[in-house]
Design an enzyme around this catalytic site. Structure first.
Site, PDB file in Angstrom:
ATOM      1  N   CYS A  91      94.382  62.276  50.251  1.00  0.00           N
ATOM      2  CA  CYS A  91      93.129  62.720  49.648  1.00  0.00           C
ATOM      3  C   CYS A  91      92.964  62.316  48.186  1.00  0.00           C
ATOM      4  CB  CYS A  91      93.001  64.236  49.766  1.00  0.00           C
ATOM      5  SG  CYS A  91      92.854  64.815  51.476  1.00  0.00           S
ATOM      6  N   HIS A 358      83.935  65.831  51.821  1.00  0.00           N
ATOM      7  CA  HIS A 358      85.159  65.199  51.303  1.00  0.00           C
ATOM      8  C   HIS A 358      85.410  63.888  52.044  1.00  0.00           C
ATOM      9  CE1 HIS A 358      89.195  64.476  50.113  1.00  0.00           C
ATOM     10  NE2 HIS A 358      89.819  65.352  50.887  1.00  0.00           N
ATOM     11  N   CYS A 388      94.769  68.242  45.790  1.00  0.00           N
ATOM     12  CA  CYS A 388      95.930  68.467  46.641  1.00  0.00           C
ATOM     13  C   CYS A 388      96.036  67.278  47.598  1.00  0.00           C
ATOM     14  CB  CYS A 388      95.810  69.775  47.410  1.00  0.00           C
ATOM     15  SG  CYS A 388      94.394  69.863  48.540  1.00  0.00           S
TER      16      CYS A 388
END
Length: 402
Positions: A91, A358, A388
């Site tokens: 991510c 996202h 994260c």
């Protein structure tokens, strides 16, 4: 070390990452190349000045494979001399792409570069590239592998976040995102995505649910309860954290990040390259860091890497005006605020991924652009961006207006 400046940034809108999403017909390559074209046109950029394009992509397979960055460079008709490389730190890929491009400039190995990321979750999909971490028992057992949703619920259970608290956080993300759009805060940063005929397919983030209420969120079933119980991942997590008697499953579609398609790019360069291109710097990359964290709980990296980065930069939490913490799950941001005693008034002030979505490989770059716009709008100086990361990591970057 040479200063690395941010000269411009832009992104596509985030389209729902499903077959009925507005960007589903747009390939990963097209998302990336349209972003590069818009960046070039808006800045009247001589692309021969660009040394490298570094793009994050979490699942670089199929249409997104074979170095999507170089493919996008060629599709966008950039100068043949512009190189391209795809990077993957889950991510944080879009933020790491920015840090790596900045490192090229700061060390004098490049004069100008473009960073960013792209992901089409409606076309390629999460986990399409596979990997040893979740499926090879030699690693999965050793690392107490649990899916991220279980990890998010483990954080909420371990650190005492109730479902009502998480839902209230999610509603505020929706409110802030809706306000940002209604007041035009994204108007200079979000481009239209067009089809082959030049017709606009999408010009706004379509995942948002500004009409959500505590009552509507309360009607949603926990997303990861069955996975934890029937697939046995609760038992794995409790084996790693035996102080937890039972995991309280509190995350659902309304307080977790949305699955979307999108791309974002950032124009970086040293002072000389900016002058040659006739550009005015907006900010500089001050410092960045990465760290590994415990892989089963997985999502605790933002606070840990922030401490590391602030120490390295000789700064404190109080020196940061605004924070962007990716809203992978509500508990991730709430833990960051709790661990570092940061007021919500300084965190994700324009809304976040719970509301807007996202697009894995692109999100980190999008967060840099969002918070830079907010620094300028509020006449503030410094911001810290962090995410994260799967398998237990954290990445963070500090930018400073100039």
């Amino acid at each position: 070390m040479t200063d690395c400046f941010i000269y411009d940034h832009l992104r596509t809108p985030r389209g729902r990452g499903k077959a009925d999403g507005s960007l589903h017909e747009v390939s990963t390559l097209e998302l990336a190349s349209q972003s590069l074209i818009a960046l070039r046109e808006r800045n009247d950029l001589d692309t021969a000045l660009v040394d490298d394009v570094v793009l994050g992509c979490v699942d670089p397979v199929g249409e997104a494979g074979s170095d999507i960055a170089r493919a996008a460079v060629l599709k966008a008709d950039y100068a043949q001399t512009v190189a391209g490389i795809q990077v993957n730190r889950f991510c944080a890929s879009g933020l790491d792409a920015t840090n790596l491009a900045a490192a090229e400039i700061m060390t004098g190995q490049a004069d100008m570069a473009i960073s960013g990321g792209v992901e089409s979750l409606s076309r390629v999909g999460i986990g399409a590239s596979g990997g040893a971490w979740p499926i090879d028992p030699q690693l999965a057992i050793k690392a107490y592998y649990t899916p991220q949703g279980i990890s998010a619920d483990l954080i909420a259970t371990k650190y005492g976040f109730s479902r009502d608290e998480l839902d209230a956080y999610a509603l505020e993300s929706q409110r802030r995102a809706a306000q940002s759009w209604s007041k035009g805060y994204f108007s200079n940063s979000v481009i239209e995505v067009r089809d082959i005929n030049g017709l606009t397919l999408l010009d706004h983030d379509e995942h948002m649910r500004p009409d959500a209420t505590m009552q509507s969120l309360a009607s949603l079933k926990p997303a990861f309860a069955a996975m934890g119980d029937q697939a046995g991942f609760d038992a794995v997590a409790i084996q790693r954290y035996p102080e937890i008697e039972a995991i309280n499953h509190v995350h659902h579609a309304g307080n977790s990040s949305g699955i979307v398609d999108g791309a974002g790019v950032i124009l970086l360069g040293n002072a000389e390259a900016g002058e040659k291109a006739g550009l005015r710097p907006r900010a500089k990359i001050r410092a960045f860091a990465n760290i590994g964290t415990e892989p089963s709980i997985m999502l605790t990296g933002p606070a840990i890497v922030t401490r590391k980065l602030l120490k390295r930069a000789g700064m404190s939490v109080g020196d940061i005006d605004l924070f962007e913490v990716n809203e992978a799950f509500a508990s991730v941001v709430m833990l960051m605020m709790q661990e570092l005693d940061i007021s919500h008034d300084k965190v994700n002030v324009a809304g976040g991924a719970i509301a807007m979505g996202h697009p894995l490989g692109a999100t980190g770059a999008m967060l840099v652009g969002t918070v830079l716009d907010e620094l300028e709008r509020r006449d503030l100086s410094t911001a810290l961006i962090t995410l994260c990361i799967g398998a237990g990591m954290g990445t963070a970057t500090i930018i400073e207006r100039v």
